[in-house]
Write a protein that holds these residues in place. Structure first.
Motif, PDB file in Angstrom:
ATOM      1  N   TRP A  96      19.089  13.966   0.876  1.00 25.55           N
ATOM      2  CA  TRP A  96      18.919  15.123   2.792  1.00 25.55           C
ATOM      3  C   TRP A  96      17.917  14.173   3.314  1.00 25.55           C
ATOM      4  O   TRP A  96      17.743  14.298   4.611  1.00 25.55           O
ATOM      5  N   GLY A  97      17.293  12.736   2.913  1.00 25.06           N
ATOM      6  CA  GLY A  97      16.561  12.040   3.601  1.00 25.06           C
ATOM      7  C   GLY A  97      15.207  12.370   3.796  1.00 25.06           C
ATOM      8  O   GLY A  97      14.670  12.829   3.161  1.00 25.06           O
ATOM      9  N   VAL A  98      14.001  12.200   4.580  1.00 22.66           N
ATOM     10  CA  VAL A  98      13.256  12.405   5.550  1.00 22.66           C
ATOM     11  C   VAL A  98      12.766  14.091   4.830  1.00 22.66           C
ATOM     12  O   VAL A  98      11.410  13.782   4.172  1.00 22.66           O
ATOM     13  N   ALA A  99      13.447  14.540   5.366  1.00 18.71           N
ATOM     14  CA  ALA A  99      13.570  15.810   5.727  1.00 18.71           C
ATOM     15  C   ALA A  99      12.929  16.977   4.257  1.00 18.71           C
ATOM     16  O   ALA A  99      12.880  17.143   3.530  1.00 18.71           O
ATOM     17  N   GLY A 100      14.408  16.411   2.734  1.00 21.58           N
ATOM     18  CA  GLY A 100      14.194  16.466   1.958  1.00 21.58           C
ATOM     19  C   GLY A 100      12.850  16.144   1.133  1.00 21.58           C
ATOM     20  O   GLY A 100      12.713  16.577   0.337  1.00 21.58           O
ATOM     21  N   GLY A 101      12.286  14.836   0.833  1.00 22.21           N
ATOM     22  CA  GLY A 101      10.960  14.375   0.756  1.00 22.21           C
ATOM     23  C   GLY A 101      10.211  15.117   1.456  1.00 22.21           C
ATOM     24  O   GLY A 101       9.287  15.393   0.255  1.00 22.21           O
ATOM     25  N   PHE A 102      10.340  15.335   2.255  1.00 21.26           N
ATOM     26  CA  PHE A 102       8.691  16.503   2.854  1.00 21.26           C
ATOM     27  C   PHE A 102       9.006  17.570   2.255  1.00 21.26           C
ATOM     28  O   PHE A 102       8.254  18.278   2.019  1.00 21.26           O
ATOM     29  N   LEU A 103      10.142  18.278   1.844  1.00 20.73           N
ATOM     30  CA  LEU A 103      10.602  19.623   1.156  1.00 20.73           C
ATOM     31  C   LEU A 103      10.823  19.952  -0.295  1.00 20.73           C
ATOM     32  O   LEU A 103      10.114  20.799  -0.789  1.00 20.73           O
ATOM     33  N   ALA A 104      10.519  18.531  -0.859  1.00 18.23           N
ATOM     34  CA  ALA A 104      10.779  18.547  -2.203  1.00 18.23           C
ATOM     35  C   ALA A 104       9.716  19.219  -3.442  1.00 18.23           C
ATOM     36  O   ALA A 104      10.156  19.785  -3.705  1.00 18.23           O
ATOM     37  N   VAL A 105       8.273  18.629  -2.790  1.00 17.91           N
ATOM     38  CA  VAL A 105       7.588  19.072  -3.886  1.00 17.91           C
ATOM     39  C   VAL A 105       7.613  21.708  -3.976  1.00 17.91           C
ATOM     40  O   VAL A 105       6.894  21.058  -4.215  1.00 17.91           O
ATOM     41  N   PRO A 106       6.898  21.266  -2.397  1.00 22.82           N
ATOM     42  CA  PRO A 106       7.274  23.126  -1.843  1.00 22.82           C
ATOM     43  C   PRO A 106       8.526  23.431  -2.790  1.00 22.82           C
ATOM     44  O   PRO A 106       8.552  24.750  -3.668  1.00 22.82           O
ATOM     45  N   MET A 107       9.703  22.875  -2.739  1.00 22.38           N
ATOM     46  CA  MET A 107      11.606  23.434  -3.389  1.00 22.38           C
ATOM     47  C   MET A 107      10.488  23.472  -4.945  1.00 22.38           C
ATOM     48  O   MET A 107      10.830  24.267  -5.628  1.00 22.38           O
TER      49      MET A 107
ATOM     50  N   ILE B 269       0.776  -1.158  -0.128  1.00 21.55           N
ATOM     51  CA  ILE B 269      -0.196  -0.281   0.301  1.00 21.55           C
ATOM     52  C   ILE B 269       0.799   1.190  -0.100  1.00 21.55           C
ATOM     53  O   ILE B 269       1.066   2.427  -0.614  1.00 21.55           O
ATOM     54  N   ASP B 270       2.121   1.492   0.690  1.00 20.11           N
ATOM     55  CA  ASP B 270       3.003   2.131   1.049  1.00 20.11           C
ATOM     56  C   ASP B 270       3.780   2.574  -0.325  1.00 20.11           C
ATOM     57  O   ASP B 270       3.678   4.038  -1.238  1.00 20.11           O
ATOM     58  N   VAL B 271       3.770   1.662  -1.072  1.00 18.97           N
ATOM     59  CA  VAL B 271       4.576   2.031  -2.403  1.00 18.97           C
ATOM     60  C   VAL B 271       4.029   2.088  -3.657  1.00 18.97           C
ATOM     61  O   VAL B 271       4.332   3.102  -4.092  1.00 18.97           O
ATOM     62  N   ILE B 272       2.422   1.491  -3.721  1.00 17.13           N
ATOM     63  CA  ILE B 272       1.293   2.371  -4.476  1.00 17.13           C
ATOM     64  C   ILE B 272       1.106   3.666  -4.219  1.00 17.13           C
ATOM     65  O   ILE B 272       0.980   4.550  -5.144  1.00 17.13           O
ATOM     66  N   ALA B 273       0.759   3.793  -3.019  1.00 17.92           N
ATOM     67  CA  ALA B 273       0.572   5.510  -2.507  1.00 17.92           C
ATOM     68  C   ALA B 273       1.993   6.258  -2.613  1.00 17.92           C
ATOM     69  O   ALA B 273       1.025   7.495  -3.535  1.00 17.92           O
ATOM     70  N   SER B 274       3.045   5.881  -2.375  1.00 15.99           N
ATOM     71  CA  SER B 274       3.957   7.441  -3.015  1.00 15.99           C
ATOM     72  C   SER B 274       4.740   7.181  -4.301  1.00 15.99           C
ATOM     73  O   SER B 274       5.183   8.086  -4.238  1.00 15.99           O
ATOM     74  N   ASN B 275       4.741   6.190  -4.873  1.00 23.05           N
ATOM     75  CA  ASN B 275       4.706   6.130  -6.449  1.00 23.05           C
ATOM     76  C   ASN B 275       3.687   6.686  -7.632  1.00 23.05           C
ATOM     77  O   ASN B 275       3.928   6.860  -8.133  1.00 23.05           O
ATOM     78  N   LEU B 276       2.078   6.086  -7.428  1.00 21.71           N
ATOM     79  CA  LEU B 276       1.434   6.235  -7.948  1.00 21.71           C
ATOM     80  C   LEU B 276       0.918   7.298  -7.606  1.00 21.71           C
ATOM     81  O   LEU B 276       0.537   8.216  -8.144  1.00 21.71           O
ATOM     82  N   VAL B 277      -0.532   7.383  -6.680  1.00 24.73           N
ATOM     83  CA  VAL B 277      -0.949   8.386  -5.937  1.00 24.73           C
ATOM     84  C   VAL B 277      -0.188   9.860  -6.097  1.00 24.73           C
ATOM     85  O   VAL B 277      -1.044  10.490  -6.093  1.00 24.73           O
ATOM     86  N   THR B 278      -0.194   9.994  -4.804  1.00 26.47           N
ATOM     87  CA  THR B 278       0.369  10.732  -4.287  1.00 26.47           C
ATOM     88  C   THR B 278       1.194  12.313  -5.397  1.00 26.47           C
ATOM     89  O   THR B 278       0.798  13.018  -5.404  1.00 26.47           O
ATOM     90  N   PRO B 279       1.550  10.969  -6.317  1.00 27.45           N
ATOM     91  CA  PRO B 279       2.543  12.000  -7.303  1.00 27.45           C
ATOM     92  C   PRO B 279       1.188  12.340  -8.400  1.00 27.45           C
ATOM     93  O   PRO B 279       1.376  14.026  -9.506  1.00 27.45           O
ATOM     94  N   THR B 280      -0.247  12.152  -8.719  1.00 21.53           N
ATOM     95  CA  THR B 280      -0.695  12.254  -9.468  1.00 21.53           C
ATOM     96  C   THR B 280      -1.432  12.930  -9.193  1.00 21.53           C
ATOM     97  O   THR B 280      -2.335  14.045  -9.207  1.00 21.53           O
ATOM     98  N   VAL B 281      -1.957  13.359  -7.762  1.00 18.14           N
ATOM     99  CA  VAL B 281      -2.717  13.822  -7.071  1.00 18.14           C
ATOM    100  C   VAL B 281      -1.775  15.402  -6.845  1.00 18.14           C
ATOM    101  O   VAL B 281      -2.532  16.319  -7.353  1.00 18.14           O
ATOM    102  N   LEU B 282      -0.785  15.572  -6.557  1.00 14.11           N
ATOM    103  CA  LEU B 282      -0.104  16.674  -6.378  1.00 14.11           C
ATOM    104  C   LEU B 282       0.060  17.551  -8.107  1.00 14.11           C
ATOM    105  O   LEU B 282      -0.476  18.503  -8.069  1.00 14.11           O
ATOM    106  N   GLY B 283      -0.239  16.526  -8.589  1.00 11.38           N
ATOM    107  CA  GLY B 283       0.363  17.020 -10.296  1.00 11.38           C
ATOM    108  C   GLY B 283      -0.453  17.646 -10.682  1.00 11.38           C
ATOM    109  O   GLY B 283      -0.564  18.356 -11.246  1.00 11.38           O
ATOM    110  N   ARG B 284      -1.492  17.007 -10.024  1.00 11.44           N
ATOM    111  CA  ARG B 284      -2.687  17.461 -10.383  1.00 11.44           C
ATOM    112  C   ARG B 284      -3.419  18.509  -9.889  1.00 11.44           C
ATOM    113  O   ARG B 284      -4.035  20.585 -10.637  1.00 11.44           O
ATOM    114  N   ARG B 285      -2.994  19.560  -9.001  1.00 16.30           N
ATOM    115  CA  ARG B 285      -3.220  19.930  -7.476  1.00 16.30           C
ATOM    116  C   ARG B 285      -2.695  21.285  -7.708  1.00 16.30           C
ATOM    117  O   ARG B 285      -3.285  22.737  -7.583  1.00 16.30           O
ATOM    118  N   LEU B 286      -1.576  20.868  -8.118  1.00 13.46           N
ATOM    119  CA  LEU B 286      -0.302  22.482  -8.011  1.00 13.46           C
ATOM    120  C   LEU B 286       0.553  22.690  -9.636  1.00 13.46           C
ATOM    121  O   LEU B 286       0.975  23.324  -9.603  1.00 13.46           O
TER     122      LEU B 286
END
Length: 88
Positions: free
Chosen positions: A54-65, A19-36
């Motif tokens: 940067w590890g987890v911090a980089g993952g959280f900051l990637a989309v805002p950057m 579930i995490d792999v599907i959500a991280s690699n498919l669902v989240t990029p698609t939803v964020l791509g449409r919204r942003l």
């Protein structure tokens, strides 16, 4: 040992991983791509790169950057090709 076999013991962690792999690699990029209005492939690559760097911090900051970079590229005419690459 609560379970009789190793397969039953690994069922819950395996389902969580799937579930995490599907959500991280498919669902989240698609939803964020449409919204942003960002390209989902670029979102996936940015999250992968910044998490690796940067590890987890980089993952959280990637989309805002990435969104900030797109906004800056939209504002300056010489950077319009980059904005077009980042847009959906």
């Amino acid at each position: 040992m609560t379970y009789d076999s190793l397969g039953r013991a690994l069922l819950a962690p395996g389902l969580y991983l799937a579930i995490d792999v599907i959500a991280s690699n498919l669902v989240t990029p698609t939803v964020l791509g449409r919204r942003l209005e960002l390209n989902p492939v670029v979102i996936f690559l940015a999250v992968t790169f910044w998490t690796w760097l940067w590890g987890v911090a980089g993952g959280f900051l990637a989309v805002p950057m990435l969104a900030t970079l797109k906004i800056l590229c939209d504002a300056f005419e010489p950077l319009a090709p980059i904005a077009e690459l980042l847009s959906d």
